[in-house]
Design a protein around this motif. Structure first.
Motif, PDB file in Angstrom:
ATOM      1  N   ALA A   1       0.750  -1.328  -0.208  1.00 48.44           N
ATOM      2  CA  ALA A   1      -0.074   0.152   0.085  1.00 48.44           C
ATOM      3  C   ALA A   1       0.941   1.248   0.015  1.00 48.44           C
ATOM      4  O   ALA A   1       0.676   2.174  -0.760  1.00 48.44           O
ATOM      5  N   ASN A   2       2.093   1.466   0.772  1.00 48.86           N
ATOM      6  CA  ASN A   2       2.685   2.486   0.738  1.00 48.86           C
ATOM      7  C   ASN A   2       3.555   2.749  -0.375  1.00 48.86           C
ATOM      8  O   ASN A   2       3.610   3.923  -0.890  1.00 48.86           O
ATOM      9  N   ALA A   3       4.002   1.486  -0.921  1.00 49.51           N
ATOM     10  CA  ALA A   3       4.850   1.822  -2.030  1.00 49.51           C
ATOM     11  C   ALA A   3       4.065   1.977  -3.164  1.00 49.51           C
ATOM     12  O   ALA A   3       4.575   3.159  -4.007  1.00 49.51           O
ATOM     13  N   SER A   4       2.876   1.855  -3.468  1.00 44.31           N
ATOM     14  CA  SER A   4       1.822   2.092  -4.358  1.00 44.31           C
ATOM     15  C   SER A   4       1.532   3.506  -4.450  1.00 44.31           C
ATOM     16  O   SER A   4       1.325   4.418  -5.200  1.00 44.31           O
ATOM     17  N   HIS A   5       1.439   3.697  -2.911  1.00 49.93           N
ATOM     18  CA  HIS A   5       0.906   5.299  -2.694  1.00 49.93           C
ATOM     19  C   HIS A   5       2.001   6.174  -3.027  1.00 49.93           C
ATOM     20  O   HIS A   5       2.032   7.375  -3.689  1.00 49.93           O
TER      21      HIS A   5
END
Ligand code: ADP
Length: 445
Positions: A208-212
């Motif tokens: 989720a963080n990497a995509s964000h």
């Protein structure tokens, strides 16, 4: 009758005849017979007494030897007693081994009666659930684990299924599984899954963080590429590379959007039960959008048998429909057809998307909902998919008490059916906003 017993009867008759004959010598055959019979009776009584006395102690060393028929009886009794002793020894050793292995077993094991009362527990189960061996024996297990998911799981009693619940005491997470044990008991296996859950949460957070984080740079790149594409002084040699870069950026952005949606679906609570979704209109819109795609099968039809709606999160159900329909469009040739169906019966609601497209090999069907799985790798990638569509469908359905059923045959087509549980069906007629619903048959024309 066996030979020893024939011999014994013979011996008794011989003694009886001898006694009668000796009595006859003295003119008293009956008295002779009486004395012999009394003697035999006393001898048998004495041996019976010996046997009874030995049975009270059961000490093999004190077993009387006896004689005649009684020697055989005593020998047989000694043999049986010796066998029993050996069996008892074997049984004690087995119980000891079982206890030791139950102790060493890292998972908790609880034997439950048909009424879910605790019969036995191993050490790990007592540690994980805070049970006490003697105090809690005979208590119902749902007095200790009161989590609603566990209580429902216990009542349903389905084999092979597991339920994950927080431990009654402490921070741990436990996975519980029930299996038949003995004629009418059940074995509850409890495993500590705290570490696995932590790792899973870390993985989800990372994705989720990497995509964000990827979102902002991609937006900037896409913006510059759009500007470059529109620039009038762009040399001709750059038009193609810029178009390719724009396409790849679009794919990356779609990937990021899908990854974010997937991680949201994986980690949030079930969809609401009080929000009504007008599924018939949603399917009609999906059909129009499919017909507006640059390339699509000639026939795309609706097959609506109910005007009931669904209860849940509209955006998620829209995403389910959009993914299934866009897959059908991408994997079906122009001369093929697609049928989007909706029906409701006692078992619940059934939303289906059937196509006459390329189909999927039977061995690939169970893997279709895995992230990034593509049945026909290169070809599917060319179709522009991210490989996350059906994973999104699976998680969105799970949050709506629904299951995905896939039927497919290579070269003939596929049918993806979402089966919604009855509690998810909104049977009130008409639109959720009260206005009249259009006739779905009109829509399909
Ligand atoms: P993708 O974005 O690659 O379509 P999906 O998760 O939606 O990813 O689908 C996974 C794979 O399932 C696809 O790559 C394709 O091989 C197969 N698939 C999905 N829908 C269909 C369909 N209607 N017909 C044939 N194959 C399909």
């Amino acid at each position: 009758m066996s030979t020893p017993w024939i011999a014994a009867v013979g011996r008794h008759l011989a003694v009886f005849t001898a006694g009668t004959l000796i009595g006859a010598l003295y003119g008293r055959p009956l008295i002779g017979a009486f004395i012999v019979v009394t003697g035999l009776l006393l001898w048998h009584l004495y041996n019976l007494w010996l046997l009874e006395r030995w049975l009270q102690t059961g000490d093999l060393a004190e077993m009387p030897a006896g004689n005649g028929t009684w020697a055989r009886v005593f020998a047989r009794a000694k043999f049986i007693a010796t066998q029993n002793k050996l069996n008892r020894k074997k049984y004690r050793r087995l119980v000891k081994e079982l206890r030791t292995s139950m102790k060493a077993f890292p998972d908790g094991g609880i034997i439950l009666s048909p009424n879910n009362e605790i019969i036995a527990t191993n050490k790990a189960a007592r540690l994980l659930l805070g049970l006490k061996r003697k105090r809690d024996r005979g208590q119902r297990i749902d007095n200790f684990i009161r989590h609603p998911s566990f209580v429902a799981f216990l009542d349903a009693g389905r084999k092979k299924e597991t339920v994950e619940i927080p431990a009654p005491h402490g921070e741990k997470w436990l996975s519980c599984r029930l299996m038949p044990y003995g004629p009418d008991q059940r074995l509850l296996l409890v495993t500590d899954v705290t570490r696995a859950r932590k790792l899973e949460t870390m993985r989800r957070d990372f994705v989720a963080n990497a995509s964000h984080e990827l979102r902002s740079p991609l937006t900037v790149i896409a913006g510059y590429l759009d500007a470059l594409d529109e620039a009038e002084d762009l040399p001709d040699t750059w038009s193609r590379p810029v178009a390719d870069m724009r396409e790849q950026t679009r794919r990356m952005s779609q990937l990021v959007v899908d990854l974010l949606q997937l991680s949201k679906l994986e980690s949030s609570a079930p969809g609401p039960l009080d929000a009504a979704i007008d599924i018939v209109s949603m399917l009609a819109v999906a059909r129009h959008e499919a017909l507006a795609a640059p390339a699509h099968p000639r026939r795309i039809e609706l097959d609506i048998h109910s005007d009931a709606g669904l209860l849940g999160e509209e955006s998620e159900i829209r995403s389910v429909v959009a993914n299934l329909v866009s897959n059908a469009v991408r994997y079906t040739p122009e001369d093929g057809s697609i049928v989007i169906g909706w029906s409701v019966d006692d078992a619940g609601g059934h939303l289906s998307v059937a196509d006459t497209g390329i189909g999927v090999a039977p061995e690939d069907v169970p893997r279709l909902t895995e992230r990034f799985f593509r049945a026909d790798g290169g070809r599917a990638r060319q179709q522009g998919g991210t490989g996350l569509g059906l994973a999104i469908v699976k998680y969105a359905l799970r949050r709506h008490d629904a299951e995905l059923d896939i039927n497919s045959e290579p070269g003939r087509g596929s049918r993806f059916t979402c089966h919604f549980a009855p509690q998810r069906i909104d049977r009130r007629p008409g639109h959720p906003d009260g206005s009249e619903r259009p006739d779905p048959r009109e829509e399909s024309r």
